[in-house]
Write an enzyme that holds these catalytic residues in place. Structure first.
Site, PDB file in Angstrom:
ATOM      1  N   ASP A  68      -3.412 -35.481   1.513  1.00 22.41           N
ATOM      2  CA  ASP A  68      -2.365 -34.500   1.785  1.00 22.41           C
ATOM      3  C   ASP A  68      -1.034 -35.262   1.768  1.00 22.41           C
ATOM      4  OD1 ASP A  68      -0.961 -32.231   2.911  1.00 22.41           O
ATOM      5  OD2 ASP A  68      -1.049 -33.287   4.839  1.00 22.41           O
TER       6      ASP A  68
ATOM      7  N   ASP B  88       2.555 -33.804   3.179  1.00 21.53           N
ATOM      8  CA  ASP B  88       3.409 -33.565   4.355  1.00 21.53           C
ATOM      9  C   ASP B  88       2.643 -33.820   5.642  1.00 21.53           C
ATOM     10  OD1 ASP B  88       5.919 -32.592   3.155  1.00 21.53           O
ATOM     11  OD2 ASP B  88       4.580 -31.085   2.312  1.00 21.53           O
TER      12      ASP B  88
ATOM     13  N   GLU C 162       8.055 -32.968   8.153  1.00 26.30           N
ATOM     14  CA  GLU C 162       8.367 -31.581   8.527  1.00 26.30           C
ATOM     15  C   GLU C 162       9.605 -31.453   9.416  1.00 26.30           C
ATOM     16  OE1 GLU C 162       7.250 -29.171   7.010  1.00 26.30           O
ATOM     17  OE2 GLU C 162       5.168 -29.461   6.442  1.00 26.30           O
TER      18      GLU C 162
ATOM     19  N   GLY D  28       3.293 -23.482   3.156  1.00 29.26           N
ATOM     20  CA  GLY D  28       4.100 -23.078   2.003  1.00 29.26           C
ATOM     21  C   GLY D  28       5.459 -22.563   2.444  1.00 29.26           C
TER      22      GLY D  28
ATOM     23  N   GLU E 263       6.125 -18.721   1.776  1.00 30.06           N
ATOM     24  CA  GLU E 263       5.269 -17.965   2.693  1.00 30.06           C
ATOM     25  C   GLU E 263       5.837 -18.026   4.107  1.00 30.06           C
ATOM     26  OE1 GLU E 263       4.366 -20.174   0.432  1.00 30.06           O
ATOM     27  OE2 GLU E 263       2.749 -19.317  -0.778  1.00 30.06           O
TER      28      GLU E 263
ATOM     29  N   HIS F  13      14.385 -20.633  -1.488  1.00 29.70           N
ATOM     30  CA  HIS F  13      13.414 -21.725  -1.589  1.00 29.70           C
ATOM     31  C   HIS F  13      13.870 -22.778  -2.596  1.00 29.70           C
ATOM     32  CE1 HIS F  13       9.521 -23.744  -2.465  1.00 29.70           C
ATOM     33  NE2 HIS F  13       9.525 -23.751  -1.159  1.00 29.70           N
TER      34      HIS F  13
ATOM     35  N   THR G  71      -1.791 -30.986  -2.005  1.00 31.11           N
ATOM     36  CA  THR G  71      -0.745 -30.546  -1.082  1.00 31.11           C
ATOM     37  C   THR G  71      -0.289 -29.127  -1.375  1.00 31.11           C
ATOM     38  OG1 THR G  71       1.544 -30.971  -0.403  1.00 31.11           O
ATOM     39  CG2 THR G  71       0.942 -31.705  -2.591  1.00 31.11           C
TER      40      THR G  71
HETATM   41  C1  XBP Z   1       2.882 -28.565   3.736  1.00 32.77           C
HETATM   42  C2  XBP Z   1       3.633 -27.332   3.850  1.00 32.77           C
HETATM   43  C3  XBP Z   1       4.772 -27.155   3.006  1.00 32.77           C
HETATM   44  C4  XBP Z   1       6.096 -27.737   3.393  1.00 32.77           C
HETATM   45  C5  XBP Z   1       7.153 -27.056   2.577  1.00 32.77           C
HETATM   46  O1  XBP Z   1       1.524 -28.357   4.115  1.00 32.77           O
HETATM   47  O2  XBP Z   1       3.271 -26.451   4.579  1.00 32.77           O
HETATM   48  O3  XBP Z   1       4.954 -25.790   2.997  1.00 32.77           O
HETATM   49  O4  XBP Z   1       6.375 -27.515   4.764  1.00 32.77           O
HETATM   50  O5  XBP Z   1       6.931 -27.160   1.244  1.00 32.77           O
HETATM   51  P1  XBP Z   1       0.406 -29.429   3.756  1.00 32.77           P
HETATM   52  P2  XBP Z   1       7.531 -26.082   0.217  1.00 32.77           P
HETATM   53  O6  XBP Z   1       0.846 -30.713   4.380  1.00 32.77           O
HETATM   54  O7  XBP Z   1      -0.826 -28.891   4.425  1.00 32.77           O
HETATM   55  O8  XBP Z   1       0.283 -29.475   2.274  1.00 32.77           O
HETATM   56  O9  XBP Z   1       8.797 -25.541   0.814  1.00 32.77           O
HETATM   57  O10 XBP Z   1       7.776 -26.838  -1.057  1.00 32.77           O
HETATM   58  O11 XBP Z   1       6.505 -24.981   0.043  1.00 32.77           O
HETATM   59 MG    MG Z   2      -0.027 -31.811   6.037  1.00 27.92          MG
END
Ligand code: XBP
Ligand code: MG
Length: 254
Positions: free
Chosen positions: A9, A11, A18, A52, A55, A82, A122
Site C-alpha cells: 500500500d 498512503d 494523510e 479515495g 469518494e 480533486h 493503492t
Molecule cells: C489512500 C486513500 C487515498 C488518499 C487520497 O488509501 O484513501 O484516497 O487519501 O488519494 P490507501 P486521492 O492507503 O488504502 O490506498 O485523492 O488521489 O484519491
Molecule cells: Mg493506506
C-alpha cells in the site's frame, strides 16, 4: 509456497501522507475555491473511513454539509476539486514535504537485491504515487515496481479486494506467493479478501483499527538502530526490525 513478491500500500504504509499531505492539499483546494470547508485533524480521521479522494469529498458533502446546495454540475465540481487537490499534493511532495517511514527504503533495497518482486496496490491517484517515489527514492524508483495498481484502474476501492486481485493477475502470481503491507483496516480487509497474508504498520490515524487477521502489527518496519514495537501477539524470535528473513518467517507461518 516460496515468497516471490511484496505488495505495498502507499498512503500510510510507505509514508505517513494523510495528515500533513492529503489533508493539507484538500484544505488548500477548498480555500482557493472559496468554499468554507475545512478538514481539521480529527475530522479527517473520520473521513478516512472512506477510501479515495473523490469518494471522500462526496461523503463529506452528504454526511457533514446538509446545508450545502449542490450545483447542477456537482460531479464535475468534484472532479475539478480533486484535480486541483492532486496539484497541491504533488507540489507539496516536490518540496520534500513528506518522507518515507522508517525501514521502507532499506526493505525495498533488500528485496531488490534478493530478486523479490515488488508492486504497489493503492487507492490513491497514480500521479501521487509517482511524485512520492520520485521525491523520496529518486527519479527511477517507480521502475522498481513491476505493477503500480493505483486509483481508478479498478471500479471498487479498498476494502474491496479488487486492486490486489488486479496486481496479482498482472504479475501472474497467486496470493500465497506474496506478502501485503498495509496501515489501515480498510487496507487489511482488501488484502485479506484477496487471500494475502498482511503486515500492518499503524499510523496515528489507524492505531485503534481492528487488525485481526494480520500476520503482525508493528509501529513501523524499524531500522537496525531504531527498533520496531510489536503490537500483536506475534513471535519475532528477538528481531528488532523487519527484514526479508522475518517476512519469510511470517509468510511461512500457518
Ligand atoms: C489512500 C486513500 C487515498 C488518499 C487520497 O488509501 O484513501 O484516497 O487519501 O488519494 P490507501 P486521492 O492507503 O488504502 O490506498 O485523492 O488521489 O484519491
Ligand atoms: Mg493506506
Amino acid at each position: 509456497m516460496a515468497l516471490k513478491a511484496l505488495l505495498f500500500d502507499v498512503d500510510g504504509t510507505l509514508a505517513d501522507t494523510e495528515r500533513d499531505g492529503h489533508r493539507v492539499a484538500f484544505n488548500r483546494t477548498f480555500a482557493e475555491a472559496g468554499l468554507d470547508w475545512h478538514w481539521d485533524v480529527p475530522l479527517y480521521g473520520k473521513l478516512l473511513t472512506v477510501a479515495g479522494g473523490r469518494e471522500r469529498l462526496r461523503h463529506y458533502v452528504d454526511h457533514y454539509r446538509p446545508d450545502y446546495v449542490k450545483p447542477p454540475d456537482f460531479e464535475a465540481q468534484i472532479e475539478r476539486l480533486h484535480a486541483v487537490k492532486t496539484e497541491h499534493y504533488t507540489a507539496l511532495l516536490s518540496r520534500g514535504g513528506i518522507s518515507l517511514r522508517p525501514g521502507v527504503s532499506r526493505l525495498l533495497s533488500e528485496a531488490r537485491a534478493q530478486g523479490i518482486r515488488l508492486a504497489l496496490a493503492t487507492t490513491t491517484t497514480e500521479a501521487n504515487v509517482s511524485a512520492l517515489l520520485q521525491h523520496t527514492l529518486g527519479a527511477d524508483a517507480e521502475s522498481w515496481f513491476e505493477v503500480v495498481g493505483a486509483g481508478d484502474v479498478v471500479a471498487a476501492k479498498k476494502p474491496a479486494p479488487d486492486i490486489y486481485n488486479y496486481v496479482l493477475k498482472k504479475m501472474q502470481l497467486t496470493a500465497s506467493q506474496c506478502m501485503a503491507f498495509e496501515d489501515s483496516e480498510n487496507g487489511l480487509r482488501a488484502a485479506r479478501a484477496a487471500g494475502l497474508k498482511t503486515v500492518i504498520t499503524v499510523t496515528d490515524y489507524t492505531k485503534a483499527h481492528d487488525f485481526s487477521g494480520a500476520a503482525i502489527v508493528l509501529d513501523h518496519f524499524g531500522e537496525p538502530d531504531r527498533p520496531f514495537k510489536v503490537l500483536s501477539q506475534t513471535n519475532v524470535d528477538g528481531a528488532s526490525f523487519l527484514d526479508l528473513a522475518l517476512i519469510r518467517q511470517l509468510h511461512a507461518d500457518p
